[in-house]
Scaffold this motif. Structure first.
Motif, PDB file in Angstrom:
ATOM      1  N   VAL A 241      -3.894  41.131 -15.007  1.00  0.00           N
ATOM      2  CA  VAL A 241      -3.714  40.935 -16.190  1.00  0.00           C
ATOM      3  C   VAL A 241      -3.045  42.256 -16.806  1.00  0.00           C
ATOM      4  O   VAL A 241      -2.018  42.070 -17.549  1.00  0.00           O
ATOM      5  N   ARG A 242      -3.449  43.344 -16.671  1.00  0.00           N
ATOM      6  CA  ARG A 242      -2.539  44.584 -17.163  1.00  0.00           C
ATOM      7  C   ARG A 242      -1.446  44.615 -16.638  1.00  0.00           C
ATOM      8  O   ARG A 242      -0.428  45.125 -17.512  1.00  0.00           O
ATOM      9  N   TYR A 243      -1.185  44.255 -15.269  1.00  0.00           N
ATOM     10  CA  TYR A 243       0.194  44.294 -14.874  1.00  0.00           C
ATOM     11  C   TYR A 243       1.019  43.204 -15.426  1.00  0.00           C
ATOM     12  O   TYR A 243       2.118  43.634 -15.880  1.00  0.00           O
ATOM     13  N   ALA A 244       0.674  42.088 -15.812  1.00  0.00           N
ATOM     14  CA  ALA A 244       1.425  41.171 -16.447  1.00  0.00           C
ATOM     15  C   ALA A 244       1.681  41.693 -17.887  1.00  0.00           C
ATOM     16  O   ALA A 244       2.677  41.501 -18.380  1.00  0.00           O
ATOM     17  N   LEU A 245       0.623  42.348 -18.654  1.00  0.00           N
ATOM     18  CA  LEU A 245       0.846  42.867 -19.953  1.00  0.00           C
ATOM     19  C   LEU A 245       2.101  43.841 -19.967  1.00  0.00           C
ATOM     20  O   LEU A 245       2.819  44.117 -21.061  1.00  0.00           O
ATOM     21  N   SER A 246       1.690  44.784 -18.799  1.00  0.00           N
ATOM     22  CA  SER A 246       2.699  45.802 -18.868  1.00  0.00           C
ATOM     23  C   SER A 246       4.193  45.337 -18.790  1.00  0.00           C
ATOM     24  O   SER A 246       5.134  45.887 -19.392  1.00  0.00           O
ATOM     25  N   LEU A 247       4.450  44.495 -18.054  1.00  0.00           N
ATOM     26  CA  LEU A 247       5.807  43.903 -17.828  1.00  0.00           C
ATOM     27  C   LEU A 247       6.175  43.259 -19.208  1.00  0.00           C
ATOM     28  O   LEU A 247       7.588  43.430 -19.706  1.00  0.00           O
ATOM     29  N   VAL A 248       5.423  42.413 -19.855  1.00  0.00           N
ATOM     30  CA  VAL A 248       5.691  41.893 -20.960  1.00  0.00           C
ATOM     31  C   VAL A 248       6.106  42.702 -22.268  1.00  0.00           C
ATOM     32  O   VAL A 248       7.163  42.719 -23.019  1.00  0.00           O
ATOM     33  N   ARG A 344      -2.672  56.068 -14.418  1.00  0.00           N
ATOM     34  CA  ARG A 344      -2.544  57.534 -14.478  1.00  0.00           C
ATOM     35  C   ARG A 344      -0.990  57.651 -15.130  1.00  0.00           C
ATOM     36  O   ARG A 344      -0.877  58.676 -15.366  1.00  0.00           O
ATOM     37  N   ASP A 345      -0.252  56.804 -15.159  1.00  0.00           N
ATOM     38  CA  ASP A 345       0.944  56.981 -15.617  1.00  0.00           C
ATOM     39  C   ASP A 345       1.034  57.109 -17.425  1.00  0.00           C
ATOM     40  O   ASP A 345       0.524  56.247 -17.900  1.00  0.00           O
ATOM     41  N   ALA A 346       1.573  58.244 -17.593  1.00  0.00           N
ATOM     42  CA  ALA A 346       1.535  58.518 -19.182  1.00  0.00           C
ATOM     43  C   ALA A 346       2.214  57.408 -20.129  1.00  0.00           C
ATOM     44  O   ALA A 346       1.668  57.196 -21.048  1.00  0.00           O
ATOM     45  N   ARG A 347       3.121  56.966 -19.417  1.00  0.00           N
ATOM     46  CA  ARG A 347       4.024  55.961 -20.293  1.00  0.00           C
ATOM     47  C   ARG A 347       3.243  54.706 -20.595  1.00  0.00           C
ATOM     48  O   ARG A 347       3.182  54.099 -21.544  1.00  0.00           O
ATOM     49  N   PHE A 348       2.484  54.168 -19.520  1.00  0.00           N
ATOM     50  CA  PHE A 348       1.590  53.080 -19.459  1.00  0.00           C
ATOM     51  C   PHE A 348       0.448  53.220 -20.225  1.00  0.00           C
ATOM     52  O   PHE A 348      -0.096  52.378 -20.913  1.00  0.00           O
ATOM     53  N   GLN A 349      -0.114  54.438 -20.338  1.00  0.00           N
ATOM     54  CA  GLN A 349      -1.030  54.800 -21.146  1.00  0.00           C
ATOM     55  C   GLN A 349      -0.814  54.546 -22.935  1.00  0.00           C
ATOM     56  O   GLN A 349      -1.643  53.989 -23.548  1.00  0.00           O
ATOM     57  N   LYS A 350       0.327  54.742 -22.990  1.00  0.00           N
ATOM     58  CA  LYS A 350       0.887  54.501 -24.477  1.00  0.00           C
ATOM     59  C   LYS A 350       1.149  53.080 -24.405  1.00  0.00           C
ATOM     60  O   LYS A 350       0.763  52.459 -25.605  1.00  0.00           O
ATOM     61  N   ILE A 351       1.586  52.476 -23.573  1.00  0.00           N
ATOM     62  CA  ILE A 351       1.782  50.885 -23.643  1.00  0.00           C
ATOM     63  C   ILE A 351       0.249  50.245 -23.907  1.00  0.00           C
ATOM     64  O   ILE A 351       0.254  49.373 -24.953  1.00  0.00           O
TER      65      ILE A 351
END
Length: 354
Positions: A241-248, A344-351
């Motif tokens: 679910v988080r992966y799908a959210l990250s793409l969108v 761990r990725d700082a960019r995705f922590q922001k997302i």
């Protein structure tokens, strides 16, 4: 499969997963009597059907889009209706209308609703971009609510209900591009490509002879609805679910953590419905392949048909010939697939924090 997935599969058994996989094989076998190739298109149409979504097909004339849909209706033993969209088509021509009837015995007059072609299990909206927006919008309530309102009365549509619309990308005169809000009602936008040499050779051989193949129905309406319910029961891990959210969420210009190339190339991005359809489509795809859990690969495979009509590239991208599919490819390529890498990725922590 992760521990979370294993813990959640109590409601789905391997036999359950096999039911949809077996149905897919039977449908593909029957379709193969008429349709040559186009396996990816057929799979995405079936995912849309079993996810209770609707599908928009785009391709140049002569690629058997209409034949594919009408043949599918025969293999599923469902009622089928084809609406040829033209500039003079009115909303009542789609949904139906009330007519005045008189009882000859009593002389009493009353209104009776005459159902339009929208009242079928599978509805082919052929060349949907050839009719004005008012008539295009007559589909909206039916697609979203599975009902039609005429006057003050609501008329439920038959179940299952599945809209397949086609449009040609090359004609501009006399066409009315679908508004983005209406495109968003379609689960998938599927591109129908030219066939390979071998497939086109087989098409030429089959369609210029005497023999005409007949398809047999393999699923009833009741069986389809049971399989649709089964799709909803497929477990999905929080990571997927988080992966799908990250793409969108990476398609949304100006948001925290969005890649620079998205800000440079995209006008606006996809809404929450995209996440819902990615996950539902992933569930259906898993069952169609005989699995009872959703993987990151399922989400990646469906990213283009779910997102390509929900994100719009800007003028700079258009002038450079960059398409939404190319932007989606770059988003998928730059997104980590494992839970540890995402967290761990700082960019995705922001997302995830925005």
């Amino acid at each position: 499969m992760s521990a979370d997935d294993a813990a959640d599969t109590q409601g789905i058994s391997p036999a359950d997963a096999g039911r949809l996989n077996e149905a897919k094989e039977k449908i593909a076998q029957e379709l193969g009597k008429i349709i040559v190739g186009q396996q990816d298109v057929i799979e995405e149409i079936l995912i849309g059907l079993f996810s209770q979504g609707h599908v928009l097909l785009e391709g140049v004339p002569g690629l058997a889009k209409t034949l594919m849909i009408s043949t599918l209706a025969k293999t599923l033993d469902l009622s089928f209706s084809r609406i040829q969209f033209t500039p003079d088509l009115m909303p009542a021509d789609v949904t139906g209308t009330e007519i005045m009837e008189e009882d000859r015995a009593t002389g009493h007059r009353d209104f009776r609703f005459m159902q339009g072609p929208l009242f079928a299990n599978i509805v082919l909206a052929d060349e949907i971009n050839r009719t004005p927006p008012k008539t295009q919008a007559s589909l909206l309530e039916g697609m979203q609510e599975r009902q039609v309102t005429v006057g003050r009365t609501r008329h439920p549509l038959p179940a299952p209900f599945f809209v397949l619309a086609t449009q040609n990308p090359i004609e501009q005169e006399g066409t009315y591009p679908l508004p983005e809000a209406q495109q968003d009602r379609f689960m998938f936008k599927v591109y129908v490509e030219y066939p390979s040499f071998d497939d086109e050779f087989e098409v030429a051989r089959r369609t210029t002879g005497v023999k005409v193949a007949e398809v047999q129905p393999v699923l009833t309406a009741e069986e389809i609805m049971r399989l649709q319910d089964l799709v909803r029961q497929v477990p999905v891990s929080d990571h997927v679910v988080r992966y799908a959210l990250s793409l969108v969420r990476q398609t949304r210009v100006g948001s925290e953590g969005v890649p620079d190339f998205v800000d440079e190339l995209v006008g606006w991005g996809a809404g929450p419905r995209a996440v819902q359809f990615l996950i539902l489509g992933g569930k259906a795809r898993a069952l169609l392949e005989g699995r009872f859990h959703v993987s990151v690969e399922d989400i990646q495979k469906l990213a283009k048909p779910v997102l390509r009509h929900r994100m719009v590239v800007n003028f700079a991208a258009e002038s450079d010939g960059v398409t939404s599919d190319e932007v989606i490819d770059r988003i998928v390529a730059s997104t980590p697939t494992t839970e540890d890498e995402l967290s761990r990725d700082a960019r995705f922590q922001k997302i995830f924090a925005s």
